[in-house]
Design a protein around this motif. Structure first.
Motif, short mmCIF file in Angstrom:
data_model
loop_
_atom_site.label_atom_id
_atom_site.label_comp_id
_atom_site.label_asym_id
_atom_site.label_seq_id
_atom_site.Cartn_x
_atom_site.Cartn_y
_atom_site.Cartn_z
N UNK A 81 -6.24 -3.32 13.35
CA UNK A 81 -5.00 -3.76 12.75
C UNK A 81 -5.04 -3.88 11.24
N UNK A 82 -6.16 -3.52 10.65
CA UNK A 82 -6.28 -3.68 9.22
C UNK A 82 -5.38 -2.72 8.45
N UNK A 83 -4.77 -3.19 7.39
CA UNK A 83 -3.83 -2.35 6.64
C UNK A 83 -4.54 -1.23 5.90
N UNK A 127 1.36 2.93 17.39
CA UNK A 127 2.72 2.84 16.86
C UNK A 127 3.58 3.94 17.46
N UNK A 179 3.54 0.42 3.12
CA UNK A 179 3.49 -0.72 4.03
C UNK A 179 3.05 -1.95 3.25
N UNK A 180 3.28 -3.08 3.87
CA UNK A 180 2.94 -4.33 3.22
C UNK A 180 1.44 -4.52 3.18
N UNK A 181 0.97 -5.17 2.14
CA UNK A 181 -0.47 -5.39 1.98
C UNK A 181 -1.00 -6.34 3.04
N UNK A 233 5.10 -1.52 17.90
CA UNK A 233 3.68 -1.57 17.58
C UNK A 233 2.92 -2.34 18.65
N UNK A 247 0.87 -1.17 0.00
CA UNK A 247 0.00 0.00 0.00
C UNK A 247 0.90 1.22 0.00
N UNK A 294 10.09 3.40 12.17
CA UNK A 294 9.29 2.58 13.07
C UNK A 294 10.10 2.11 14.27
N UNK A 329 0.54 -6.26 9.73
CA UNK A 329 0.11 -5.00 10.33
C UNK A 329 0.70 -3.83 9.58
N UNK A 330 0.41 -2.61 10.09
CA UNK A 330 0.53 -1.45 9.22
C UNK A 330 1.83 -0.69 9.31
N UNK A 331 2.88 -1.29 9.83
CA UNK A 331 4.12 -0.53 9.98
C UNK A 331 4.44 0.22 8.69
N UNK A 332 4.62 1.53 8.82
CA UNK A 332 4.92 2.35 7.66
C UNK A 332 6.43 2.55 7.53
N UNK A 360 -3.25 5.77 9.66
CA UNK A 360 -2.66 6.08 10.96
C UNK A 360 -2.81 7.58 11.22
N UNK A 367 7.21 5.96 16.43
CA UNK A 367 8.21 6.21 15.42
C UNK A 367 9.23 7.20 15.97
#
Lengths: 114, 115
Positions: B98-100, B33, A94-96, B48, A32, B45, A99-102, B104, B35
């Protein structure tokens, strides 16, 4: 590992000029893509995002970005900038899945002169 | 409306001191999160949480860094025996779940300066 490159660190434009900020990412899987903006003295705000579908996405304040998968790019554009667009712009990925680590690029400082 | 709140906004500490940075996420947000943003860089990062569970701490630069979220809401990032290289802006972000696909939401950050 994922990485994001923003090639323009500082950009200076006059009002009404067109803007294009480059963003390239490195990742082997499905991602994403995001552009965040930080106006002076404010927190990071989401400008636009791409998850799937139409590779041309439109965000707030007249910004748009185009995802070109073959070039691993997600460049930000605006046809006519305003003084109020002066800010720092960050591309992120971030990976599809998971979790959403940017993962952010180093940012581009845009100065629009009136 | 209420966004992500971080305190203090600015913190100055002497090298070797311990510091604690607080993050109040948006009410009801499950994901949190941390950072770290060094001068002239993008945010990187650190760690989390999903509710009270710390699911990833791979970004913490050393064992001097510790984060907790004991009740699944407020989180604290603690840095022990601070070093000059810890000087940075520490950003907290929260998202609904937790959904992508969830964006944020970032706080204003805590600017930490180590003398």
């Amino acid at each position: 590992a994922q990485s994001v490159s923003q090639h323009n660190h500082h950009v200076i434009l006059s009002e009404a000029a067109s803007l294009e900020l480059g963003c390239n990412y490195s990742y082997g899987g499905t991602v994403n893509l995001f552009w965040y903006v930080q106006y002076p003295g404010q927190h990071l705000q989401l400008l636009l995002k791409y998850f799937s579908g139409d590779p041309l996405v439109k965000g707030i304040k007249g910004f748009e970005a185009e995802f070109i998968k073959s070039k691993f790019s997600f460049n930000l554009r605006k046809p006519s900038v305003q003084w109020s667009d002066t800010a720092e712009y960050f591309c992120a990925v971030n990976r599809r899945t998971g979790f959403q680590k940017l993962v952010f690029g180093t940012g581009t400082r845009l100065l629009v002169s009136p | 409306g209420a966004g992500v709140s971080q305190s203090p906004r600015y913190k100055v500490a002497k090298r070797g001191q311990d510091v604690a940075l607080r993050c109040d996420p948006i009410s009801g947000h499950v994901s949190l999160f941390w950072y770290q943003q060094a001068l002239g860089q993008g945010p990187e990062f650190l760690t989390y949480f999903q509710n009270e569970a710390q699911l990833d701490k791979s970004g913490l630069p050393s064992d001097r860094f510790f984060a907790e979220r004991p009740e699944g809401s407020v989180s604290t990032l603690k840095i022990q025996r601070t070093q000059q290289e810890d000087s940075a802006v520490y950003l907290c972000a929260s998202s609904l779940d937790g959904g992508v696909s969830q964006p944020q939401h970032f706080g204003d950050g805590t600017r930490l300066s180590i003398l």
